[in-house]
Design an enzyme around this catalytic site. Structure first.
Site, PDB file in Angstrom:
ATOM      1  N   SER A 257       0.823  -1.202   0.000  1.00 58.41           N
ATOM      2  CA  SER A 257       0.000   0.000   0.000  1.00 58.41           C
ATOM      3  C   SER A 257       0.852   1.244   0.000  1.00 58.41           C
ATOM      4  O   SER A 257       2.005   1.248   0.417  1.00 58.41           O
ATOM      5  CB  SER A 257      -0.875   0.005   1.252  1.00 58.41           C
ATOM      6  OG  SER A 257      -0.030   0.184   2.380  1.00 58.41           O
ATOM      7  N   LYS A 258       0.206   2.293  -0.494  1.00 55.97           N
ATOM      8  CA  LYS A 258       0.842   3.609  -0.556  1.00 55.97           C
ATOM      9  C   LYS A 258       1.296   4.087   0.804  1.00 55.97           C
ATOM     10  O   LYS A 258       2.238   4.839   0.922  1.00 55.97           O
ATOM     11  CB  LYS A 258      -0.199   4.612  -1.066  1.00 55.97           C
ATOM     12  CG  LYS A 258      -0.068   4.933  -2.521  1.00 55.97           C
ATOM     13  CD  LYS A 258      -0.909   6.156  -2.820  1.00 55.97           C
ATOM     14  CE  LYS A 258      -1.315   6.093  -4.273  1.00 55.97           C
ATOM     15  NZ  LYS A 258      -2.419   6.913  -4.624  1.00 55.97           N
ATOM     16  N   ARG A 259       0.531   3.688   1.834  1.00 56.16           N
ATOM     17  CA  ARG A 259       0.839   4.176   3.170  1.00 56.16           C
ATOM     18  C   ARG A 259       2.217   3.719   3.634  1.00 56.16           C
ATOM     19  O   ARG A 259       2.893   4.402   4.366  1.00 56.16           O
ATOM     20  CB  ARG A 259      -0.240   3.755   4.176  1.00 56.16           C
ATOM     21  CG  ARG A 259      -1.228   4.856   4.459  1.00 56.16           C
ATOM     22  CD  ARG A 259      -2.355   4.387   5.331  1.00 56.16           C
ATOM     23  NE  ARG A 259      -3.175   3.407   4.631  1.00 56.16           N
ATOM     24  CZ  ARG A 259      -3.388   2.176   5.061  1.00 56.16           C
ATOM     25  NH1 ARG A 259      -2.862   1.772   6.189  1.00 56.16           N
ATOM     26  NH2 ARG A 259      -4.126   1.348   4.364  1.00 56.16           N
TER      27      ARG A 259
END
Ligand code: GLU
Length: 495
Positions: A257-259
């Site tokens: 994920s981008k996070r």
């Protein structure tokens, strides 16, 4: 002949997972002397992003994944290959024609259920802990009624009539034998109320007409495959071989994920990762040659030779940036001095302090200091900061850097040390060997009766203006006599 495709949706930048799908498809096609198609799947207009198609193509080609058929990279309104158009929004007539065949043969039906009814149904199913599914109300609607509703112009979708009470079986090249109970498969929408096809319809129609023999795609599409197979059967077409590649995971094993990570290939390009490193790294996320091989470094040619879908793993692959750094550092070190200079020049040009030309990286002095940079960086983006002090002769740094509490270096100590260095280095002629410089400066340190660090720290700072740099002896060697003495003098003047 084998034919596969990479079919991204133009919803943004190319995701690293997408790059891996494209890479595996490319390797598969090249290995089998087959063909790779690039197809743009833009049926979902709500997620369409302007310019994304161009950027996807640019990135795929940046990585060296040349396709045999697809939109022409120089002008996406043109195409390469005879099975186009390769952009789905240009293929609506085909989808319309094909879905009509399904309607005529009773494999698809028109569904007039309102959004409110569907929402209500979903809520009810959720409450009863059932999987959300259409209840097939319109599938059993008398023909006459359907006709009337059509005449009244009532908005509707077209759904696939999924066969009931059977088990669908197929063999996935990576995951082996798969089976799904047909009653758990929703009567998938094929055409939306705006008349546009869904991904499922367009994808199957295109794979068929484009002659795709192998569908290689991410595991997230596995639940769609039974629907696709039923579509092939409804059309009476032979289905391709499917291969679903494992998910990419964050270090904590959650879905990438981008996070937690950058996920756009463009981010990695912008950070100074080389395509050779990214390809090598990505190839090994979910695949290795097996047979006890411990080979880690693979050129594209070697990947083509060794790649096999059979050796792709089922389990998710952890996206480990340290490994990417390892590959990047490796490929950076492979460059000749000249190649390295050419690679980093665009990065230097972006720096405000750099006022020079490419020539500044292509001369005897540069070829001497560049290897010191080349062997220390993990990404090209790190190069300018390390090159800066080789190319700027005016030393303009915060003098407090000279001080060091732990090593007990006061401004007075720094001054004494630098004065002694200036005197002694004046008498040194051999600036070509680090050992000779070391021997010479050790004598200076002894003469002063100071600790090594008390002399070498201020010397290194005076020469680089930086908190971190190669060691003092090395930097003296790389700068040479004139620059070394000049820089020490500049600092002494200020002390
Ligand atoms: N358009 C789908 C995507 O964006 C392609 C899935 C497939 O390869 O069938 O990933």
């Amino acid at each position: 002949m084998y034919k596969t495709r990479f079919a991204p949706s133009p919803t943004g930048f190319l995701h690293v997972g997408g790059l891996r799908t494209a890479l595996y498809a490319y390797l598969f096609a090249r290995k089998h002397e087959g063909k790779l198609i690039l197809r743009i799947e833009d049926t979902d207009r709500t997620r369409f992003v302007e310019g994304a198609t161009e950027s996807l193509i640019r990135t795929v080609l940046w990585a060296g994944l040349e396709y045999d058929e697809g939109p022409d990279p120089n002008n996406i309104d043109l195409e390469i290959g005879e099975n186009g158009p390769y952009i789905q929004s240009k293929r609506n007539d085909t989808y319309e024609q094909e879905v009509q065949k399904l309607l005529d043969e009773g494999h698809a039906y028109r569904c007039f259920c309102s959004k409110d009814r569907l929402d209500e149904m979903r809520k009810e199913q959720q409450k009863n802990k059932q999987a959300p599914m259409y209840d097939k109300k319109c599938r059993h609607r008398p023909k006459e009624e359907t006709k009337q509703l059509m005449e009244q112009g009532v908005a509707h979708v077209i759904r696939l009539a999924v066969p009931e009470n059977e088990t669908l079986r197929f063999r996935d090249s990576i995951r082996g034998d798969m089976q799904f109970k047909s009653n758990t498969i929703d009567d998938q929408v094929l055409v939306k109320s705006d008349g546009y096809p869904t991904y499922h319809l367009a994808n199957v129609v295109d794979d068929h007409y484009m002659g795709i023999t192998h569908v290689i795609r991410g595991e997230e599409w596995l639940p769609s495959t039974p629907k696709h197979i039923y579509l092939y059967r409804a059309f009476g077409w032979e289905e391709p071989q499917f291969a679903h590649i494992p998910l990419l995971l964050n270090k904590d094993k959650s879905k990438l994920s981008k996070r937690q990570n950058d996920v756009a290939v463009e981010d990695y390009i912008a950070k100074g990762y080389l395509k050779e490193a990214l390809i090598n790294f990505i190839a090994l996320l979910g695949w290795n040659p097996g047979d006890g091989s411990t080979q880690e470094i693979f050129s594209m040619k070697e990947l083509i030779e060794t790649f096999s879908l059979k050796k792709v793993h089922k389990a998710g692959a952890v996206f480990d940036l340290e490994r990417l750094d390892f590959f990047n550092a490796h490929y950076i070190r492979e460059f000749s001095a000249k190649e390295f200079a050419d690679k980093i020049y665009p990065w230097l040009e972006k720096e405000e302090w750099f006022k020079g030309t490419a020539e500044d990286l292509h001369n005897e002095y540069a070829y001497k200091f560049l290897p010191a940079v080349q062997t220390r960086i993990k990404t090209l983006a790190e190069a300018p900061a390390m090159i800066r002090y080789f190319l700027t002769d005016k030393m303009d740094y915060d003098l407090s850097l000279l001080e060091h509490e732990k090593m007990k270096i006061t401004p007075e100590i720094a001054k004494q040390a630098l004065q002694a260095c200036a005197e002694d280095l004046q008498n040194l002629d051999n600036y070509d060997e680090e050992d000779a410089i070391k021997e010479h400066l050790i004598k200076t340190i002894e003469r002063l009766g100071m600790k090594n660090g008390q002399v070498l720290w201020p010397l290194r700072v005076a020469l680089s203006g930086e908190q971190y740099s190669p060691g003092a002896f090395e930097i003296v060697m790389l700068l040479g006599k004139e620059k070394t003495l000049d820089r020490i003098a500049q600092t002494l003047q200020k002390l």
